[in-house]
Design a protein around this motif. Structure first.
Motif, PDB file in Angstrom:
ATOM      1  N   UNK A 142       0.833  -1.218   0.000  1.00 28.31           N
ATOM      2  CA  UNK A 142       0.000   0.000   0.000  1.00 28.31           C
ATOM      3  C   UNK A 142       0.863   1.262   0.000  1.00 28.31           C
ATOM      4  N   UNK A 143       0.402   2.274  -0.699  1.00 30.67           N
ATOM      5  CA  UNK A 143       1.129   3.537  -0.744  1.00 30.67           C
ATOM      6  C   UNK A 143       1.012   4.267   0.585  1.00 30.67           C
ATOM      7  N   UNK A 144       2.118   4.800   1.046  1.00 32.08           N
ATOM      8  CA  UNK A 144       2.134   5.588   2.284  1.00 32.08           C
ATOM      9  C   UNK A 144       2.062   7.067   1.934  1.00 32.08           C
ATOM     10  N   UNK A 145       1.373   7.808   2.764  1.00 30.37           N
ATOM     11  CA  UNK A 145       1.297   9.253   2.545  1.00 30.37           C
ATOM     12  C   UNK A 145       2.668   9.879   2.790  1.00 30.37           C
ATOM     13  N   UNK A 146       2.888  11.040   2.186  1.00 30.84           N
ATOM     14  CA  UNK A 146       4.165  11.734   2.371  1.00 30.84           C
ATOM     15  C   UNK A 146       4.379  12.096   3.835  1.00 30.84           C
ATOM     16  N   UNK A 147       3.293  12.436   4.528  1.00 35.13           N
ATOM     17  CA  UNK A 147       3.408  12.792   5.946  1.00 35.13           C
ATOM     18  C   UNK A 147       3.854  11.588   6.772  1.00 35.13           C
ATOM     19  N   UNK A 148       3.320  10.398   6.447  1.00 34.51           N
ATOM     20  CA  UNK A 148       3.702   9.184   7.171  1.00 34.51           C
ATOM     21  C   UNK A 148       5.165   8.836   6.909  1.00 34.51           C
ATOM     22  N   UNK A 149       5.615   9.042   5.684  1.00 42.40           N
ATOM     23  CA  UNK A 149       7.019   8.781   5.358  1.00 42.40           C
ATOM     24  C   UNK A 149       7.931   9.695   6.166  1.00 42.40           C
ATOM     25  N   UNK A 150       7.528  10.970   6.307  1.00 40.42           N
ATOM     26  CA  UNK A 150       8.315  11.920   7.105  1.00 40.42           C
ATOM     27  C   UNK A 150       8.356  11.471   8.565  1.00 40.42           C
ATOM     28  N   UNK A 151       7.224  10.999   9.085  1.00 38.45           N
ATOM     29  CA  UNK A 151       7.159  10.528  10.475  1.00 38.45           C
ATOM     30  C   UNK A 151       8.121   9.358  10.679  1.00 38.45           C
ATOM     31  N   UNK A 152       8.106   8.410   9.736  1.00 35.05           N
ATOM     32  CA  UNK A 152       8.992   7.244   9.851  1.00 35.05           C
ATOM     33  C   UNK A 152      10.454   7.670   9.796  1.00 35.05           C
ATOM     34  N   UNK A 153      10.763   8.641   8.931  1.00 34.77           N
ATOM     35  CA  UNK A 153      12.136   9.146   8.839  1.00 34.77           C
ATOM     36  C   UNK A 153      12.557   9.859  10.121  1.00 34.77           C
ATOM     37  N   UNK A 154      11.636  10.632  10.702  1.00 35.42           N
ATOM     38  CA  UNK A 154      11.940  11.335  11.949  1.00 35.42           C
ATOM     39  C   UNK A 154      12.146  10.352  13.102  1.00 35.42           C
TER      40      UNK A 154
END
Length: 316
Positions: A122-134
């Motif tokens: 499933x595609x992740x939202x850009x905001x969720x990707x930023x959260x995972x990176x943080x």
């Protein structure tokens, strides 16, 4: 005379992702090509795939290098599979594929796609990707901070001031990261209810909550046994014939497990259920490491049940 439209050939595509290049193999056509791992190269790749009906385009998770390609594929409506490298390696072992080059790896991934038919990611939202990176960045900073604290003990008084300066700098970076993380978490409005439920449990702080919501979205939808296996805290049998091996935890999502471990240590002091369970295990002679692992499993199953039942913490 009307033009006859020919149906597109269904294909499975394997991509070996590198820092600079994307090695592509179209399984059903036996076709290999390479493009730069850059916007222009990705555009060329998608242009060539437009001639086919793509059943799935499979790439291994590299951490970052597959991100741009995956996003471009999602935007084109292609079924993307971001596979675990260990799954592909095990498939290679099963078919006795020992040689390794970029071309061979691309063909191997395409073969994996056609044979195993993994489900799309499933595609992740850009905001969720930023959260995972943080979250990942916070773990890195905390690790560096721990290293500096250990160096104070090892290096002695002569280097203590230097280590403390680095620790103060890391503390500032950790605070900045946590502030930014909180801002992005607040934007995930669909998390609000689950977040409130999880944080109602003694011993659960922001770090564990954010990690669970970002890296364990299955929380509340699986059985306790399955959620334990997913985290990697379920003891697995090691039996064969008359041999009965010692059960050990294995696999699972390491990031969640590490964060859960730290939260469980806190819970053995402040959570009445986990604290009582931990003391009970120690009283019957369990090693501390074994007892903590059992508490981790109990803790995650409690949180799983809370989310499943949409119920905040309650201990009578």
């Amino acid at each position: 005379m009307a033009n006859l439209k020919t149906s597109k050939t269904s294909v499975n595509v394997g991509v070996d992702v590198g820092k600079f290049f994307l090695d592509v193999y179209i399984y059903e056509k036996g076709l290999y090509f390479q493009v730069p791992n850059a916007p222009l190269g990705i555009k060329q790749l998608l242009k060539r795939l437009a001639y086919y009906k793509v059943l799935r385009i499979v790439m291994e998770a590299t951490g970052r290098y597959e991100f741009d390609l995956a996003q471009a594929c999602y935007e084109k409506g292609l079924p993307v599979v971001i596979a675990k490298p260990i799954s592909v390696r095990k498939f290679a072992g099963a078919i006795e594929q020992l040689a390794k080059t970029d071309k061979i790896d691309a063909e191997l991934i395409a073969n994996f796609a056609a044979t195993i038919k993994p489900k799309p990611t499933p595609q992740k939202s850009k905001n969720l990707i930023i959260i995972k990176d943080l979250l990942a960045r916070r773990r890195q900073l905390m690790h560096m901070r721990t290293q500096e604290l250990n160096r104070i003990k090892v290096m002695g008084k002569s280097f203590e001031s230097s280590c403390k300066r680095v620790i103060r700098l890391l503390d500032k970076e950790i605070l900045k990261t946590e502030t930014k993380l909180q801002m992005h978490v607040d934007q995930q409005s669909e998390w609000a209810e689950k977040q409130a439920i999880l944080e109602s449990a003694p011993g659960v702080g922001n770090t564990l909550t954010y990690s669970i919501l970002a890296d364990l979205p299955e929380i509340g939808t699986l059985s306790n046994n399955k959620i334990s296996k997913l985290v990697g805290v379920a003891p697995l049998n090691q039996d064969s014939g008359i041999f009965k091996g010692k059960r050990r935890i294995k696999g699972g999502r390491a990031n969640i497990r590490t964060t859960l471990y730290m939260a469980t240590l806190s819970a053995t002091q402040c959570n009445p259920v986990i604290k009582a369970f931990y003391k009970k295990l120690l009283s019957v002679g369990k090693l501390k490491k074994v007892a903590i692992t059992a508490c981790m499993r109990k803790f995650i199953t409690i949180l799983n049940a809370m989310v499943r039942d949409n119920a905040a913490w309650s201990h009578s």
